[in-house]
Design an enzyme around this catalytic site. Structure first.
Site, PDB file in Angstrom:
ATOM      1  N   CYS A  46       7.423   4.479  93.370  1.00 51.14           N
ATOM      2  CA  CYS A  46       8.079   3.172  93.223  1.00 51.14           C
ATOM      3  C   CYS A  46       8.989   3.216  91.998  1.00 51.14           C
ATOM      4  CB  CYS A  46       7.064   2.040  93.135  1.00 51.14           C
ATOM      5  SG  CYS A  46       5.699   2.284  91.986  1.00 51.14           S
TER       6      CYS A  46
ATOM      7  N   SER B 299       3.763   5.562  90.215  1.00 52.52           N
ATOM      8  CA  SER B 299       4.848   4.843  89.522  1.00 52.52           C
ATOM      9  C   SER B 299       5.878   5.860  89.063  1.00 52.52           C
ATOM     10  CB  SER B 299       4.301   4.120  88.290  1.00 52.52           C
ATOM     11  OG  SER B 299       3.979   5.054  87.273  1.00 52.52           O
ATOM     12  N   ASP B 300       7.138   5.443  89.014  1.00 52.81           N
ATOM     13  CA  ASP B 300       8.086   6.263  88.281  1.00 52.81           C
ATOM     14  C   ASP B 300       7.589   6.286  86.834  1.00 52.81           C
ATOM     15  OD1 ASP B 300      10.243   7.787  87.450  1.00 52.81           O
ATOM     16  OD2 ASP B 300      11.719   6.584  88.524  1.00 52.81           O
ATOM     17  N   TRP B 301       8.079   7.236  86.054  1.00 52.98           N
ATOM     18  CA  TRP B 301       7.509   7.428  84.709  1.00 52.98           C
ATOM     19  C   TRP B 301       7.755   6.200  83.835  1.00 52.98           C
ATOM     20  CZ3 TRP B 301       6.050  10.440  88.024  1.00 52.98           C
ATOM     21  CH2 TRP B 301       5.327  11.605  87.784  1.00 52.98           C
TER      22      TRP B 301
ATOM     23  N   ALA C 118       7.179   3.173  84.736  1.00 55.86           N
ATOM     24  CA  ALA C 118       7.710   2.061  85.537  1.00 55.86           C
ATOM     25  C   ALA C 118       6.625   1.039  85.856  1.00 55.86           C
ATOM     26  CB  ALA C 118       8.336   2.575  86.828  1.00 55.86           C
TER      27      ALA C 118
END
Ligand SMILES: *[C@@H]1O[C@H](CO)[C@@H](O)[C@H](O)[C@H]1NC(C)=O
Ligand SMILES: *[C@@H]1O[C@H](CO)[C@@H](O)[C@H](O)[C@H]1NC(C)=O
Ligand SMILES: *[C@@H]1O[C@H](CO)[C@@H](O)[C@H](O)[C@H]1NC(C)=O
Ligand SMILES: *[C@@H]1O[C@H](CO)[C@@H](O)[C@H](O)[C@H]1NC(C)=O
Ligand SMILES: *[C@@H]1O[C@H](CO)[C@@H](O)[C@H](O)[C@H]1NC(C)=O
Ligand SMILES: *[C@@H]1O[C@H](CO)[C@@H](O)[C@H](O)[C@H]1NC(C)=O
Ligand SMILES: *[C@@H]1O[C@H](CO)[C@@H](O)[C@H](O)[C@H]1NC(C)=O
Ligand SMILES: *[C@@H]1O[C@H](CO)[C@@H](O)[C@H](O)[C@H]1NC(C)=O
Ligand SMILES: *[C@@H]1O[C@H](CO)[C@@H](O)[C@H](O)[C@H]1NC(C)=O
Ligand SMILES: *[C@@H]1O[C@H](CO)[C@@H](O)[C@H](O)[C@H]1NC(C)=O
Length: 776
Positions: free
Chosen positions: A252, A285-287, A289
């Site tokens: 995401c 999660s994106d880093w 995010a």
């Protein structure tokens, strides 16, 4: 009522974060966004493996294991820790649950030694070749597996490429969802055949870099507000192909959708992903995010990276105090373990072996023979757009002049030291005014083992032919003209990167260079390497510019791929995976990213379905080079379009039978072929070559609500001189349907479907139509 509640929840979720991103305070009620509120969808559906016996077996094993874990142990596996990889999941040493290694990037393993630099997504799309896409995914899979990486962070369908100047459009395939979807499916399948978990990203509507994340200075991240139909038919569409191929992970993104952050957007995760599309894998999660704790858990996020994020010690507490159900935590762990088992990573999977400064061990060499594939894809994705009087292929030249910073390698491949630790960056996209561009910048960049520059490759050919070269890489106004040259080759590029959007689709230095060379050389051939769209109207009609090539982002074998085309070993068959406009303003409001300094910046996707060629068609704007365009060294004729139905039965309007639970990728009926279109294709020239026939479909429109034509089939077909073949395009239910917002289903519309097959979106050679009747 529900909408109002969502807005209140959104504000209440504001928890200050340790990285300071959300440290401002916000109080002005009248600025609370009221458009595009994301509907709540709870609870989060638990994965159960019902997609297939293989998934079911993997889930059974995972559930057994989860039953033995304490809450602390469960929570430990839902987060990242420092380790050798960009992401390292938490472990349970007591039960032998090991860390999973997550690593970038979609066009080659980033920051490592002895890995390949593949063509970027946009280049692979330009091949319009499913077999090459699949081989690309498989080669990646071999490299990721070889390095002991469990989870590969790609492929990319978000950004799709809505905004012409978007910084990351090159990481993904194409702004056409059908072409992008074909690539997403093939790449995911190829990777996972090698046992590597593929991670389609970034979900969803992550279409620009500017304010994609919250900022201390201004406020929340940009909210992409799109209607349900557009979300499905453009932006979800290509992801579906990856889910159909059992993608094990999904990332995401940073941005908000309808004002709810992607990693806590329950409509997108619990609703569309895990219910409507039956996703069996886990969401990462994106880093950094993750912007809330309990809200992300309940909205369907399964693992946070790169650290404990907002969960950290609090997820345990949230379960103990009843804010998060134990079932949800069990599901978070089960999904990850089930995917690990489904991919067979518990047996004979290599241990992560990543670069470290201490050089404790020799790096594993995973390049295999991928150079040959990279060279092939490099040539296959090379797009010839102008070729006056057949100036190409070159005819045994013995004197070539070479100009431009993009012809040679840059002085050094090193960028800045690692952002993540445990490795370092080799970024061949960086500082490209001094070096050939083989990929873009940021986390999607690669670490080439070497780069075959255009200059090197051409030099080898010239040496072989006992000829001579002259060159000037760096002058903007090179002189003098080498009057005896057979041709002058000018190399320019257009760079783009994660973290920022482009401010222009051209640059003066490069345009001046081309114009200067053309003014003194009657046979000027221009090669453009570009991380996305590059407009060329400053010089495209110059009478001395005889040939123009879009070389896109070809990877490490760049020069050889190009020389194969220049010298005619390969007849070009690459096709533009986007529209090249005459004037940048022709893209309308889709030229620039949205620039807003509001606390709650909004980006309304008011154009709906009309991006790229759908926009040019709708407003009757003549592009410079249309979507799907590319020249060949031979000619083809098209004839005999015909359609056959797969069955004679009356078709249902909605996928049937209704299912209480759909397998990954959506209702199986969506993927069933309903019609097959065929055409006969003949190579009418005297050169053996690939042709890329494309099928465009006109789905029945209600009050003009559907684009006049949309790509719904393509192939890349090899034909010897004079040879004819019948080409078939299979149309699945999804390809013929529109998203019905009321029914929340893909609906097959009865009526007249128009169809065209041709060599580009505007070079349509044969047409036909079919009547489809459906039971409503
Ligand atoms: C709240 O925002 C509105 C709209 O931007 C503005 O007109 C109003 O002055 C603001 N109120 C306060 C107290 O800042
Ligand atoms: C976003 O809002 C639109 C209405 O404005 C709605 O059609 C769509 O379903 C919403 N999507 C999500 C993911 O919230
Ligand atoms: C949690 O994971 C870390 C990192 O892998 C590990 O060191 C630690 O022992 C794990 N904790 C538990 C309770 O298993
Ligand atoms: C739990 O969340 C609070 C904010 O609500 C934060 O201050 C605290 O550091 C968190 N604790 C852990 C262990 O993460
Ligand atoms: C439960 O714990 C979570 C995490 O610390 C916290 O955010 C939440 O406010 C708590 N809920 C209650 C009802 O105490
Ligand atoms: C292309 O060929 C035509 C006909 O021979 C000639 O008139 C024209 O000058 C040529 N153009 C170039 C750019 O060489
Ligand atoms: C490129 O390199 C040349 C030679 O080192 C140098 O003169 C020039 O300034 C550089 N140009 C750019 C844009 O960095
Ligand atoms: C795009 O942004 C530039 C600034 O980078 C601005 O000058 C231009 O007017 C914008 N164009 C459109 C069509 O929005
Ligand atoms: C084309 O190139 C020739 C040199 O070969 C030059 O004399 C002529 O002026 C050029 N034409 C244009 C329009 O610049
Ligand atoms: C987005 O759409 C809403 C509802 O139509 C409108 O009120 C708002 O002003 C729009 N925002 C922008 C930035 O155009």
């Amino acid at each position: 009522m529900k909408s109002v509640l969502t807005a209140v929840v959104l504000l209440a979720l504001y928890i200050p974060s340790s990285d300071g991103y959300t440290s401002w305070s916000y109080t002005n009620e009248s600025e609370v966004p009221y458009y595009g509120l994301s509907p709540p969808v709870y609870p989060s559906p638990a994965g159960d493996g019902s997609s297939s016996p293989e998934w079911a077996a993997a889930y059974a094993r995972a559930k057994d294991l989860v039953a033995q874990l304490t809450l602390e142990e469960k929570v430990n596996t839902t987060r990242g820790f420092d380790g050798p990889c960009v992401g390292n999941s938490g472990t349970v040493p007591r039960l032998g649950i090991e860390s999973m290694c997550f690593a970038d990037a979609p066009d080659g393993i980033r920051g490592q030694e002895f890995v390949s630099a593949f063509p970027a997504g946009i280049h692979v799309a330009a091949t319009f070749d499913r077999q090459l896409m699949s081989a690309y995914g498989k080669a990646f899979g071999q490299e990721y597996r070889g390095k002991g990486i469990n989870v590969a962070l790609g492929p990319v369908a978000g950004p799709l490429g809505r905004v012409a100047r978007g910084g990351r459009n090159w990481e993904g395939l194409s702004n056409d969802p059908y072409l992008a979807g074909a690539g997403m499916g093939e790449i995911t399948r190829g990777m996972q055949l090698e046992g590597v978990i593929s991670t389609p990203k970034h979900w969803l509507l992550n279409e620009q870099e500017f304010r994609r994340r919250p900022s201390e200075d201004y406020g929340e991240a940009l909210s992409s507000n799109a209607d349900d139909r557009t979300i499905h038919e453009l932006y979800v569409f290509p992801f579906m192909n990856s889910f159909k191929e059992n993608a094990g992970c999904l990332m995401c993104g940073y941005n908000r959708v309808n004002n709810s952050y992607n990693c806590q957007n329950s409509k997108l995760l619990n609703g569309i992903l895990k219910t409507e599309l039956g996703f069996e894998g886990f969401v990462v999660s994106d880093w950094n995010a993750q912007y809330a704790g309990v809200a992300t858990t309940n909205a369907g996020l399964d693992i946070v990276m790169p650290d404990g994020g907002f969960w950290d010690g609090n997820l345990t507490e949230a379960v103990n105090n009843g804010s998060v159900a134990m079932d949800r935590v069990d599901d978070m762990v089960t999904r990850k373990l089930a995917t690990f088992f489904y991919m067979g990573q518990d047996t004979n999977y290599p241990e992560a072996s990543m670069f470290d400064y201490d050089q404790k061990h020799l790096p594993v060499n995973v390049q295999g023979n991928h150079g040959a594939l990279i060279r092939e894809i490099g040539a296959a994705g090379t797009v010839l757009v102008k070729n006056v009087n057949n100036t190409l292929p070159l005819k045994n030249p013995t004197f070539l002049s070479i100009y431009g910073y993009d012809a040679t390698v840059k002085a050094s491949p090193w960028e800045n030291p690692s952002r993540y630790g445990g490795g370092y960056e080799v970024n061949y996209g960086w500082n490209t005014l001094n070096g050939t561009l083989i990929t873009g910048g940021g986390s999607g960049s690669s670490a080439p083992p070497y780069v075959v520059s255009p200059f090197n490759a051409i030099q080898q050919r010239i040496a072989r032919d006992n000829g001579i070269l002259r060159w000037d890489f760096y002058s903007e106004q090179p002189s003098p003209a080498y009057v005896n040259s057979d041709a002058c080759l000018v190399f320019i590029n257009a760079y783009a990167s994660e973290s920022f959007d482009r401010t222009s689709l051209t640059d003066d230095f490069s345009d001046n260079l081309v114009k200067k060379v053309a003014s003194m050389c009657h046979n000027t051939i221009v090669i453009v390497h570009s991380a996305g769209i590059r407009t060329v109207d400053a010089w495209i009609e110059h009478p001395n510019v005889t040939a123009v090539i879009f070389g896109l982002l070809p990877g490490q074998e760049s020069g050889d791929s190009l020389a194969d085309v220049l010298y005619g070993d390969v007849s070009p068959s690459g096709r533009l995976p986007f529209t090249v406009a005459r004037a940048e303003s022709d893209y309308g409001h889709l030229l620039n990213s949205t620039i807003s300094y509001a606390a709650f910046p909004q980006d309304n996707f008011t154009e709906g379905l009309y991006i790229d060629y759908r926009h040019f068609d709708k407003y009757d704007i003549a592009p410079r080079f249309e979507f799907g365009f590319g020249l060949s060294y031979t000619t083809f004729s098209y004839a005999d379009l015909s359609v056959s139905a797969a069955g004679s039965q009356q078709l249902s309007a909605l996928p049937s039978p209704p299912l209480s639970r759909v397998p990954t990728g959506g209702h199986p009926a969506l993927w069933a072929t309903l019609f097959t279109v065929s055409v006969s294709l003949t190579n009418t020239g005297d050169v053996a070559a690939h042709e890329v026939p494309q099928l465009y479909l006109g789905i029945p429109s209600v009050d003009g609500d559907t684009p006049a034509q949309q790509l719904r089939g393509f192939d890349r077909v090899w034909l010897a001189a004079g040879e004819s073949k019948t080409v078939e395009f299979e149309l699945a239910r999804r390809d013929l349907s529109v998203w019905d917002v009321e029914a929340q289903q893909w609906r097959l519309r009865g009526g007249t479907y128009k169809m065209w097959v041709g060599a580009s979106s505007r070079d349509l050679r044969v047409s036909g139509e079919m009547e489809v009747s459906v039971n409503n």
